[in-house]
Design a protein around this motif. Structure first.
Motif, mmCIF file in Angstrom:
data_model
loop_
_atom_site.group_PDB
_atom_site.id
_atom_site.type_symbol
_atom_site.label_atom_id
_atom_site.label_comp_id
_atom_site.label_asym_id
_atom_site.label_seq_id
_atom_site.Cartn_x
_atom_site.Cartn_y
_atom_site.Cartn_z
ATOM 1 N N ALA A 97 44.710 25.693 -37.339
ATOM 2 C CA ALA A 97 43.918 24.825 -36.481
ATOM 3 C C ALA A 97 43.330 25.647 -35.333
ATOM 4 O O ALA A 97 42.162 25.481 -34.961
ATOM 5 C CB ALA A 97 44.778 23.684 -35.945
ATOM 6 N N CYS A 98 44.135 26.557 -34.786
ATOM 7 C CA CYS A 98 43.636 27.479 -33.750
ATOM 8 C C CYS A 98 42.570 28.406 -34.322
ATOM 9 O O CYS A 98 41.577 28.737 -33.657
ATOM 10 C CB CYS A 98 44.791 28.284 -33.169
ATOM 11 S SG CYS A 98 45.964 27.317 -32.192
ATOM 12 N N PHE A 99 42.777 28.852 -35.555
ATOM 13 C CA PHE A 99 41.779 29.650 -36.264
ATOM 14 C C PHE A 99 40.467 28.870 -36.340
ATOM 15 O O PHE A 99 39.378 29.406 -36.093
ATOM 16 C CB PHE A 99 42.321 29.950 -37.663
ATOM 17 C CG PHE A 99 41.418 30.759 -38.553
ATOM 18 C CD1 PHE A 99 40.376 31.520 -38.055
ATOM 19 C CD2 PHE A 99 41.611 30.748 -39.929
ATOM 20 C CE1 PHE A 99 39.548 32.273 -38.890
ATOM 21 C CE2 PHE A 99 40.803 31.482 -40.774
ATOM 22 C CZ PHE A 99 39.762 32.244 -40.242
ATOM 23 N N ALA A 134 46.309 29.139 -45.495
ATOM 24 C CA ALA A 134 47.202 28.139 -44.910
ATOM 25 C C ALA A 134 48.390 27.829 -45.825
ATOM 26 O O ALA A 134 49.543 27.890 -45.400
ATOM 27 C CB ALA A 134 46.413 26.864 -44.592
ATOM 28 N N VAL A 135 48.097 27.494 -47.092
ATOM 29 C CA VAL A 135 49.179 27.191 -48.027
ATOM 30 C C VAL A 135 50.031 28.436 -48.269
ATOM 31 O O VAL A 135 51.264 28.366 -48.335
ATOM 32 C CB VAL A 135 48.608 26.657 -49.361
ATOM 33 C CG1 VAL A 135 49.733 26.427 -50.367
ATOM 34 C CG2 VAL A 135 47.846 25.360 -49.123
ATOM 35 N N TYR A 136 49.366 29.577 -48.390
ATOM 36 C CA TYR A 136 50.091 30.850 -48.541
ATOM 37 C C TYR A 136 51.065 31.063 -47.384
ATOM 38 O O TYR A 136 52.225 31.454 -47.585
ATOM 39 C CB TYR A 136 49.081 31.997 -48.614
ATOM 40 C CG TYR A 136 49.589 33.319 -48.120
ATOM 41 C CD1 TYR A 136 50.390 34.134 -48.917
ATOM 42 C CD2 TYR A 136 49.267 33.778 -46.843
ATOM 43 C CE1 TYR A 136 50.860 35.358 -48.455
ATOM 44 C CE2 TYR A 136 49.726 34.992 -46.372
ATOM 45 C CZ TYR A 136 50.523 35.777 -47.183
ATOM 46 O OH TYR A 136 50.983 36.975 -46.718
ATOM 47 N N THR A 262 43.546 20.986 -41.334
ATOM 48 C CA THR A 262 44.762 21.506 -40.693
ATOM 49 C C THR A 262 45.226 20.608 -39.554
ATOM 50 O O THR A 262 46.431 20.394 -39.372
ATOM 51 C CB THR A 262 44.533 22.934 -40.165
ATOM 52 O OG1 THR A 262 43.381 22.948 -39.299
ATOM 53 C CG2 THR A 262 44.299 23.910 -41.308
ATOM 54 N N VAL A 263 44.265 20.064 -38.779
ATOM 55 C CA VAL A 263 44.628 19.146 -37.691
ATOM 56 C C VAL A 263 45.249 17.877 -38.263
ATOM 57 O O VAL A 263 46.272 17.380 -37.759
ATOM 58 C CB VAL A 263 43.395 18.801 -36.836
ATOM 59 C CG1 VAL A 263 43.738 17.716 -35.812
ATOM 60 C CG2 VAL A 263 42.879 20.049 -36.120
ATOM 61 N N PHE A 264 44.648 17.342 -39.324
ATOM 62 C CA PHE A 264 45.164 16.111 -39.942
ATOM 63 C C PHE A 264 46.580 16.317 -40.486
ATOM 64 O O PHE A 264 47.460 15.489 -40.267
ATOM 65 C CB PHE A 264 44.230 15.663 -41.064
ATOM 66 C CG PHE A 264 44.766 14.494 -41.856
ATOM 67 C CD1 PHE A 264 44.674 13.207 -41.359
ATOM 68 C CD2 PHE A 264 45.374 14.702 -43.096
ATOM 69 C CE1 PHE A 264 45.171 12.128 -42.079
ATOM 70 C CE2 PHE A 264 45.882 13.630 -43.822
ATOM 71 C CZ PHE A 264 45.776 12.338 -43.301
ATOM 72 N N MET A 292 50.688 30.371 -31.305
ATOM 73 C CA MET A 292 49.675 29.845 -32.226
ATOM 74 C C MET A 292 48.289 30.365 -31.880
ATOM 75 O O MET A 292 47.483 30.657 -32.772
ATOM 76 C CB MET A 292 49.692 28.315 -32.202
ATOM 77 C CG MET A 292 50.934 27.701 -32.844
ATOM 78 S SD MET A 292 51.183 28.194 -34.574
ATOM 79 C CE MET A 292 52.398 29.515 -34.391
ATOM 80 N N LEU A 293 47.982 30.468 -30.603
ATOM 81 C CA LEU A 293 46.689 31.041 -30.200
ATOM 82 C C LEU A 293 46.598 32.503 -30.620
ATOM 83 O O LEU A 293 45.555 32.956 -31.104
ATOM 84 C CB LEU A 293 46.509 30.906 -28.688
ATOM 85 C CG LEU A 293 46.265 29.496 -28.157
ATOM 86 C CD1 LEU A 293 46.243 29.502 -26.633
ATOM 87 C CD2 LEU A 293 44.952 28.938 -28.697
#
Length: 374
Positions: A97-99, A134-136, A262-264, A292-293
């Protein structure tokens, strides 16, 4: 030979100018700003028809970009350890989400190139970013938590071999094929080096983990390995077929494509915190946000941009081998985090690994020069 030249090509109604300046492969300008596709074989023909200087410089720039990208990615192996109280899905979704947030701010910068993308291109951007990253990262984080970073690193060692096996064949997009007898030694050195580098860590991990957790973690790490075998192949193929889209614009497209999802998903898995039962950002929100940032924007966007920059400049079979540097940096960062000195097996393994990558690079450079001489 001058480092500056231009080659004019006509593709249907679009006039394409390919410009070389110093170490860069091309700067493409379109008169009517229409999107078009060019085959990988055409790109190789342009590259190899202008001398050994260009081949060497072009590949070295890609090589060092890949190393720097892996240096950033290596840090993500520490994130699950630093955030042990958070579940892998929350970590992965928050990171990307940060990405995505970083990509949103860059949309205006690359708007002209992004306008060229079709619906299929945006679909590819989402698939590559979400499944391949993301899933990885969800499976990688779970694997690291249950069976330790060493096992995950050792399984990642198989990626260069798998990528080389899958992609080292002659196709319309890949006219240059290296004989397997020339790849056995460098690929064997890469695999041997990574196993030796992780040998001591692997023994420690098996002593500290239950059998059940260890094998569940091993399964998660195996899935992560398969996903990242698919990602560099598909991502590199897309970049080489779309030379008008810069690696940085493609990185921005990937981040923007997965941002809503990703946010959801993060909100969905943390629905209890939304209704006030638990903290929305966990027990250590400030640490969580800062990591995360760092992992999402600097390591995520920055690492992906450098990797895409490399993927556009190296053959697929070679670019896949570059992932070994992620494992190297992850081990180095872990040792620094633990305040430990490296073992002799780690040092010897890293030396063998680096020699294998350098030898592989030279094999592909020679193959391109031989193709040029034909």
């Amino acid at each position: 030979m001058s480092a500056k030249f231009s080659v004019l090509m006509t593709i249907s109604s679009t006039r394409l100018m390919v410009c070389m300046k110093k170490q860069y492969f091309y700067e493409i300008c379109q008169q009517n700003k229409k999107s078009f596709h060019i085959k990988r074989s055409d790109l190789f023909h342009i590259m190899i028809s202008h001398g050994n200087y260009f081949v060497d410089k072009f590949m070295l720039v890609g090589f060092f970009s890949g190393v720097m990208g892996c240096a950033l990615w290596g840090f993500i192996y520490l994130v699950p350890l630093l955030l042990s109280g958070y579940d892998p899905i929350s970590i992965a979704m928050a990171r990307f989400a940060c990405f995505g947030i970083g990509s949103v701010f860059l949309l205006y910068r690359y708007q002209e190139q992004l306008k060229q993308l079709t619906f299929r291109d945006w679909f590819d951007a989402f698939n590559l970013a979400f499944i391949g990253n993301a899933v990885y990262f969800v499976f990688l984080s779970q694997g690291i938590k249950l069976s330790g970073a060493p096992l995950a690193g050792m399984l990642m060692a198989l990626i260069p071999v798998l990528v080389a096996v899958i992609t080292n064949r002659k196709t319309l997009d890949n006219p240059i094929v290296v004989p397997w007898k020339k790849l056995i030694v460098p690929l064997g050195m890469i695999l041997l080096g990574l196993v030796m580098a992780n040998l001591t860590e692997f023994e420690l991990a098996t002593e500290k983990t239950s059998t059940r957790d260890f094998w569940i973690g091993a399964g998660c790490s195996t899935i992560a390995m398969l996903l990242w075998t698919w990602f560099p192949i598909r991502n590199s193929q897309w970049l080489t077929r779309h030379p008008t889209i810069s690696p940085f614009a493609w990185t921005t497209a990937q981040g923007f494509a997965i941002f809503p999802a990703t946010v959801f998903i993060y909100c969905f898995v943390n629905v209890d915190s939304i209704i006030g039962e638990t903290p929305f950002l966990g027990e250590t929100p400030l640490t969580f946000i800062m990591l995360m940032l760092l992992a999402g924007i600097i390591c995520g966007w920055g690492g992906m941009a450098l990797w895409n920059y490399m993927s556009a400049r190296l053959p697929v079979a070679l670019s896949g081998q570059m992932i070994v540097f992620e494992t190297i940096f992850s081990v180095i960062y872990t040792l620094i985090y633990r305040e430990e000195y490296p073992s002799w097996t780690l040092l010897l393994g890293l030396i063998i690994l680096l020699l294998g990558v350098v030898l592989s690079l030279k094999v592909f450079q020679k193959a391109i020069k031989e193709y040029r001489a034909q």
